[in-house]
Scaffold this motif. Structure first.
Motif, PDB file in Angstrom:
ATOM      1  N   GLY A 141      50.160 -22.451  51.727  1.00 28.46           N
ATOM      2  CA  GLY A 141      50.635 -23.753  52.176  1.00 28.46           C
ATOM      3  C   GLY A 141      49.663 -24.339  53.177  1.00 28.46           C
ATOM      4  N   LYS A 142      49.909 -25.589  53.573  1.00 26.31           N
ATOM      5  CA  LYS A 142      48.986 -26.268  54.483  1.00 26.31           C
ATOM      6  C   LYS A 142      48.808 -25.520  55.803  1.00 26.31           C
ATOM      7  N   ASP A 143      49.854 -24.854  56.248  1.00 28.33           N
ATOM      8  CA  ASP A 143      49.779 -24.155  57.535  1.00 28.33           C
ATOM      9  C   ASP A 143      48.757 -23.022  57.528  1.00 28.33           C
ATOM     10  N   ASP A 144      48.415 -22.507  56.318  1.00 26.77           N
ATOM     11  CA  ASP A 144      47.471 -21.392  56.231  1.00 26.77           C
ATOM     12  C   ASP A 144      46.022 -21.839  56.359  1.00 26.77           C
ATOM     13  N   ILE A 145      45.795 -23.137  56.210  1.00 28.23           N
ATOM     14  CA  ILE A 145      44.410 -23.619  56.201  1.00 28.23           C
ATOM     15  C   ILE A 145      43.738 -23.425  57.558  1.00 28.23           C
ATOM     16  N   ALA A 146      44.487 -23.685  58.623  1.00 30.80           N
ATOM     17  CA  ALA A 146      43.879 -23.703  59.958  1.00 30.80           C
ATOM     18  C   ALA A 146      43.248 -22.368  60.348  1.00 30.80           C
ATOM     19  N   LYS A 147      43.822 -21.245  59.898  1.00 31.05           N
ATOM     20  CA  LYS A 147      43.314 -19.940  60.356  1.00 31.05           C
ATOM     21  C   LYS A 147      41.927 -19.613  59.805  1.00 31.05           C
ATOM     22  N   TYR A 148      41.462 -20.387  58.811  1.00 32.66           N
ATOM     23  CA  TYR A 148      40.121 -20.133  58.262  1.00 32.66           C
ATOM     24  C   TYR A 148      39.094 -21.145  58.757  1.00 32.66           C
ATOM     25  N   LYS A 149      39.526 -22.098  59.538  1.00 33.82           N
ATOM     26  CA  LYS A 149      38.622 -23.169  59.957  1.00 33.82           C
ATOM     27  C   LYS A 149      37.443 -22.611  60.741  1.00 33.82           C
ATOM     28  N   GLY A 150      36.244 -23.057  60.351  1.00 34.01           N
ATOM     29  CA  GLY A 150      35.030 -22.633  61.024  1.00 34.01           C
ATOM     30  C   GLY A 150      34.536 -21.260  60.646  1.00 34.01           C
ATOM     31  N   LYS A 151      35.118 -20.604  59.651  1.00 33.40           N
ATOM     32  CA  LYS A 151      34.776 -19.223  59.309  1.00 33.40           C
ATOM     33  C   LYS A 151      34.147 -19.057  57.915  1.00 33.40           C
ATOM     34  N   LEU A 152      33.985 -20.142  57.164  1.00 33.88           N
ATOM     35  CA  LEU A 152      33.647 -19.975  55.749  1.00 33.88           C
ATOM     36  C   LEU A 152      32.317 -20.606  55.342  1.00 33.88           C
ATOM     37  N   LYS A 153      31.538 -21.093  56.273  1.00 35.99           N
ATOM     38  CA  LYS A 153      30.290 -21.746  55.894  1.00 35.99           C
ATOM     39  C   LYS A 153      29.382 -20.772  55.147  1.00 35.99           C
ATOM     40  N   GLY A 154      28.915 -21.192  53.968  1.00 38.48           N
ATOM     41  CA  GLY A 154      28.030 -20.377  53.157  1.00 38.48           C
ATOM     42  C   GLY A 154      28.686 -19.189  52.487  1.00 38.48           C
ATOM     43  N   ALA A 155      30.015 -19.105  52.501  1.00 39.00           N
ATOM     44  CA  ALA A 155      30.711 -17.926  51.980  1.00 39.00           C
ATOM     45  C   ALA A 155      30.967 -18.025  50.483  1.00 39.00           C
ATOM     46  N   ILE A 156      31.010 -16.842  49.863  1.00 41.34           N
ATOM     47  CA  ILE A 156      31.563 -16.705  48.510  1.00 41.34           C
ATOM     48  C   ILE A 156      33.050 -16.432  48.701  1.00 41.34           C
ATOM     49  N   VAL A 157      33.893 -17.384  48.339  1.00 39.26           N
ATOM     50  CA  VAL A 157      35.317 -17.325  48.659  1.00 39.26           C
ATOM     51  C   VAL A 157      36.118 -16.837  47.460  1.00 39.26           C
ATOM     52  N   LEU A 158      36.896 -15.770  47.676  1.00 31.00           N
ATOM     53  CA  LEU A 158      37.934 -15.365  46.725  1.00 31.00           C
ATOM     54  C   LEU A 158      39.226 -16.047  47.165  1.00 31.00           C
ATOM     55  N   LEU A 159      39.732 -16.964  46.368  1.00 32.13           N
ATOM     56  CA  LEU A 159      40.911 -17.731  46.763  1.00 32.13           C
ATOM     57  C   LEU A 159      42.170 -17.129  46.159  1.00 32.13           C
ATOM     58  N   ASN A 160      43.090 -16.675  47.040  1.00 29.27           N
ATOM     59  CA  ASN A 160      44.386 -16.116  46.646  1.00 29.27           C
ATOM     60  C   ASN A 160      44.235 -14.836  45.825  1.00 29.27           C
ATOM     61  N   ARG A 161      45.347 -14.377  45.270  1.00 31.80           N
ATOM     62  CA  ARG A 161      45.365 -13.098  44.568  1.00 31.80           C
ATOM     63  C   ARG A 161      45.845 -13.285  43.138  1.00 31.80           C
ATOM     64  N   PRO A 162      45.449 -12.393  42.233  1.00 31.36           N
ATOM     65  CA  PRO A 162      45.926 -12.519  40.850  1.00 31.36           C
ATOM     66  C   PRO A 162      47.412 -12.229  40.760  1.00 31.36           C
ATOM     67  N   GLY A 163      48.065 -12.820  39.783  1.00 30.78           N
ATOM     68  CA  GLY A 163      49.483 -12.584  39.562  1.00 30.78           C
ATOM     69  C   GLY A 163      49.738 -11.252  38.879  1.00 30.78           C
ATOM     70  N   ALA A 164      51.010 -10.964  38.678  1.00 28.38           N
ATOM     71  CA  ALA A 164      51.402  -9.706  38.040  1.00 28.38           C
ATOM     72  C   ALA A 164      50.962  -9.697  36.579  1.00 28.38           C
ATOM     73  N   PRO A 165      50.593  -8.538  36.045  1.00 27.33           N
ATOM     74  CA  PRO A 165      50.191  -8.467  34.641  1.00 27.33           C
ATOM     75  C   PRO A 165      51.366  -8.701  33.707  1.00 27.33           C
ATOM     76  N   VAL A 166      51.045  -9.190  32.526  1.00 30.76           N
ATOM     77  CA  VAL A 166      52.051  -9.380  31.488  1.00 30.76           C
ATOM     78  C   VAL A 166      52.334  -8.031  30.834  1.00 30.76           C
ATOM     79  N   SER A 167      53.579  -7.814  30.455  1.00 28.71           N
ATOM     80  CA  SER A 167      53.936  -6.549  29.825  1.00 28.71           C
ATOM     81  C   SER A 167      53.179  -6.352  28.516  1.00 28.71           C
ATOM     82  N   ARG A 168      52.580  -5.187  28.362  1.00 24.02           N
ATOM     83  CA  ARG A 168      51.875  -4.876  27.117  1.00 24.02           C
ATOM     84  C   ARG A 168      52.834  -4.546  25.979  1.00 24.02           C
ATOM     85  N   PHE A 169      54.113  -4.416  26.288  1.00 23.48           N
ATOM     86  CA  PHE A 169      55.080  -4.065  25.260  1.00 23.48           C
ATOM     87  C   PHE A 169      55.683  -5.300  24.605  1.00 23.48           C
TER      88      PHE A 169
END
Length: 519
Positions: A141-169
């Protein structure tokens, strides 16, 4: 095609000589249906057409060179088949075309791996090769943006996490069972269908946070953005709208990474094991023509009184770019083209004009069909209509993969049920039997429905469209089903013919109310 089907077609062609009346005296022209079946099953072009659209000209991202080449091929092929007035018709300003020239993501530490990924559309090139260790950024959410301010210049950013896998069955591909089709027939009309404007409003609401996050990352000056695919099985779905809506000039290189490879990088970082990535991307923008285009062609009507009235067939020609767009929606486009070819090949003379339209810009927000409807028929928002709106007898759409047609979504228009029952009867042995009053959404027929035109999407077997191919790197020619597409083309050709030959246009529902402006 199997022998029993061939035998059936030949028997029909040999024995049926007169139209018959079914389902409340609705006329069914079995002689023409037999000719349509013979041409569509014994002399089909549908898979060759699909190969040209997907193998040769795909991917067909809106305004890309691939899209333009496909549109020009359709125009030329339509003329070769004898269709009239084949043309590329502009629908409005879209923006630059974009294509990938080359790209690579490699992990060099802790072990070498070539990462499976695909660039987001309309992203810019990297300045050579970007090397570094990725940084995880989690923004819910918007509130999470502030904690990264000034920390990401030139970074390779992984944004968020992957969701749960789909059942193989769960089987990746399926057909509707008779029980499922019967259940769809029995569902009562759930009320007024959600308008495509409501869909777009919800779309914009969901997109708001994406826009904010992208703007923040741009201001931070990140080097590259990496996001996880929502798919499993090393499949990449690179179809994010955020990059075309606010990306000219482009902000930063962005990729979607296969969930399994993204997850591995993430787990290594959580174990504080150093990860080194080399990332390179070269893309090109084409600003020579910012117009978007649909492709149209027709079989002119012959009746002096109703020849200028229209029966329209449609599908969207554009695709996303991680594959060749075979099932979304090369399949629907190939079926529309094949239906028109069949009708022209058997030499029919429809009373009304039968017009095909292959839309551009559907994947971004129905741009092609909205532009066409506003130009010819009326405004979907204000409901101010143009004279030609009254001339449209019906619009039939195909855009749910390469599965065979099992019936029609009536879009709440119960008055057409007995008509379509009669039209489907000759195709019951091919599995097309179901008429559901349910509304369906997410494709171009909604724009016609919004201005009071009887507009319908065919109900198709899902196959692995939703589970594997839709918008993904797996959407290639091999995912298409030849028998299913032949059946769909035959059914569509028959529906177009019967709609063009009726004394009356199809029944219409009441005009939807004007859309209230957003507060």
């Amino acid at each position: 095609m199997n022998r029993p089907r061939l035998k059936y077609v030949l028997v029909c062609a040999a024995t049926v000589v007169m139209p018959v009346l079914l389902a409340g005296q609705e006329r069914v022209d079995d002689r023409t249906i037999a000719a349509i079946k013979t041409e569509g099953f014994q002399h089909s072009h549908v898979m060759d057409t699909l190969s040209w659209l997907s193998d040769v000209h795909g991917p067909r991202l809106t305004n890309s060179k691939g899209y333009r080449a496909a549109a020009e091929w359709v125009k030329a092929q339509a003329a070769t088949w004898g269709l009239s007035n084949a043309a590329l018709e502009p629908w409005g300003t879209f923006g630059p075309g974009w294509e990938v020239q080359r790209f690579s993501i490699e992990m060099h530490a802790p072990r070498y791996t070539r990462i499976i990924a695909y660039p987001e559309a309309w992203t810019r090139s990297t300045p050579g090769t970007v090397t570094g260790s990725p940084v995880l950024v989690e923004i819910a959410g918007k509130d999470d943006i502030a904690k990264y301010k000034g920390k990401l210049k030139g970074a390779i950013v992984l944004l968020n996490r992957p969701g749960a896998p789909v059942s193989r069955f769960t089987a990746p591909a399926r057909r509707f069972t008779q029980e499922q089709l019967t259940e769809r027939e029995g569902v009562l009309h759930p009320g007024s269908p959600a308008s495509f404007q409501e869909e777009l409003a919800e779309f914009d609401k969901e997109l708001a946070l994406t826009k904010d996050v992208l703007a923040f990352l741009k201001d931070e000056g990140i080097a590259v953005l990496l996001e996880p695919s929502v798919r499993d099985g090393l499949s990449v779905e690179a179809a994010s709208p955020g990059y075309y809506l606010a990306n000219d000039p482009p902000w930063f290189p962005a990729f979607v990474v296969a969930k399994e490879h993204y997850g591995r990088i993430l787990r290594l970082l959580e174990k504080t094991i150093p990860v080194t990535l080399d990332i390179s991307l070269e893309t090109s923008f084409d600003r020579t023509d910012l117009q978007g285009y649909n492709v149209v062609a027709e079989i002119p009507g012959t009746d002096p009184q109703i020849g200028s009235e229209l029966v329209m067939l449609g599908a969207h020609l554009d695709s996303w770019h991680a594959a060749t767009g075979a099932t979304d929606n090369g399949a629907g486009s190939a079926v529309v083209l094949e239906a028109m070819r069949i009708l022209k090949a058997i030499g029919v003379k429809p009373r009304r004009t039968i017009r095909m339209a292959l839309w551009g810009g559907e994947e971004q927000a129905f741009f092609g069909s909205i532009g066409y409807v506003k130009k010819h028929f009326g405004d979907p928002d204000t409901k101010a209509l143009l004279p030609d709106q009254a001339k449209v007898a019906a619009y039939f759409n195909l855009d749910n993969g390469s599965g065979k047609i099992r019936g029609v979504f009536l879009q709440g228009n119960e008055a057409v049920r007995p008509i379509f029952q009669a039209w489907l009867a000759p195709f019951a042995y091919l599995g097309a039997t179901t008429l559901t009053t349910r509304n369906t959404s997410g494709t171009d027929h909604e724009i016609f429905d919004a201005v009071g035109i009887p507009a319908f999407q065919f109900l198709q077997d899902p196959l692995d469209y939703g589970s594997a191919t839709h918008h993904t790197s797996l959407d290639g020619y091999e995912a298409a089903m030849a028998d299913d597409l032949q059946q769909a083309a035959v059914v569509m050709a028959s529906f177009a013919w019967h709609a063009a030959m009726r004394d009356e246009k199809l029944p219409r529902e009441a005009m939807p109310p004007p859309v209230k402006p957003a507060p």
